[in-house]
Design a protein around this motif. Sequence first.
Motif: not given
Length: 324
Positions: A302-324
């Motif tokens: 899975w891949t993490t993305r910071v939304v703000d100081d309180l929130t970390l969004r976690v989503v499935p990672s794309p395959p490496p061939s799709a650009g990661g």
Amino acid sequence: MITIWAPDGVGDVGEGDDLAAHLLAVTHDGADLADGDVVCVTSKVVSKAEGRAVAVDRAEAVARETRRLVARRGSLSIVVNRLGLTMAAAGVDASNVAPGRVLLLPDDPDRTARGLRLEIGQRAGVDVAVVVSDTAGRAWREGQTDIAIGAAGLRVLDDHVGRVDPYGNVLAVTAPAVADELAGAAELAAGKLGRRPFVVVRGRGDLVLARGDDGPGAAALLRPEAADLFGLGARDAVVAALRGSVQDRAAYGAPAEATDLRDLLAALTGAEVSHDGERLVVSGRDPRARWVAEVAAYAHGWTTRVVDDLTLRVVPSPPPSAGG
């Protein structure tokens, strides 16, 4: 009954040599061969005939042949090599070659097996399968055994799925890697120092395919990276997770189930973790908990993305061939 023998009398093999001629010379022009036989040939003589003995430093050769590092302990490295095989030192061999030279694995062992099968069939008039073998270690076990790195005219995997055992149980996962079993049996007859690079196995004609059908080759035995539960060594998996690079992501396999990762993140971080559709949301201000969540998410696909100081969004990672 299975019969295995390794003919004597094969001389030194050099670059450009005709391997079929070498084999036929020690099998009385093929008279000792029969339809349904399996001919095993060591990768070492294949490499020599193909000019794969090169004058480079062994470490440099290993680096050239490496596609991905699996594990390293001191000077020993286990890697996935350019053929997709997981081997010590990428299969580079420094034995039985002139000083200052190393022997690389064949360029395309399945192609070599197909060519050798064709030549034997045309010259000796027999339909045989061909296995190109090499020596490899095994996870969890001491010692080495020979495996098939190339094959032609052979069912390399004997899939038992759907068959019923004597007790009436339907088999679900049993699939003997018969190409590897034949390679290991052949090594018993040839020995490591016997200078007998060809071995004939008779008695498993049921595994030999019809003339003209070379089958999928030994490449069919390679487990896809996403299905490999042991794609990294124990220490190396920790380092790769901390590094978090796109190049290492495939070694962790397919993304974990959202509910499994949600429970894990909650246990590791003590933060509030919610499941929102195809994403997880980790809420909390603790910097260490957020860092732990990022590392754990990466290792679970899975891949993490910071939304703000309180929130970390976690989503499935794309395959490496799709650009990661």
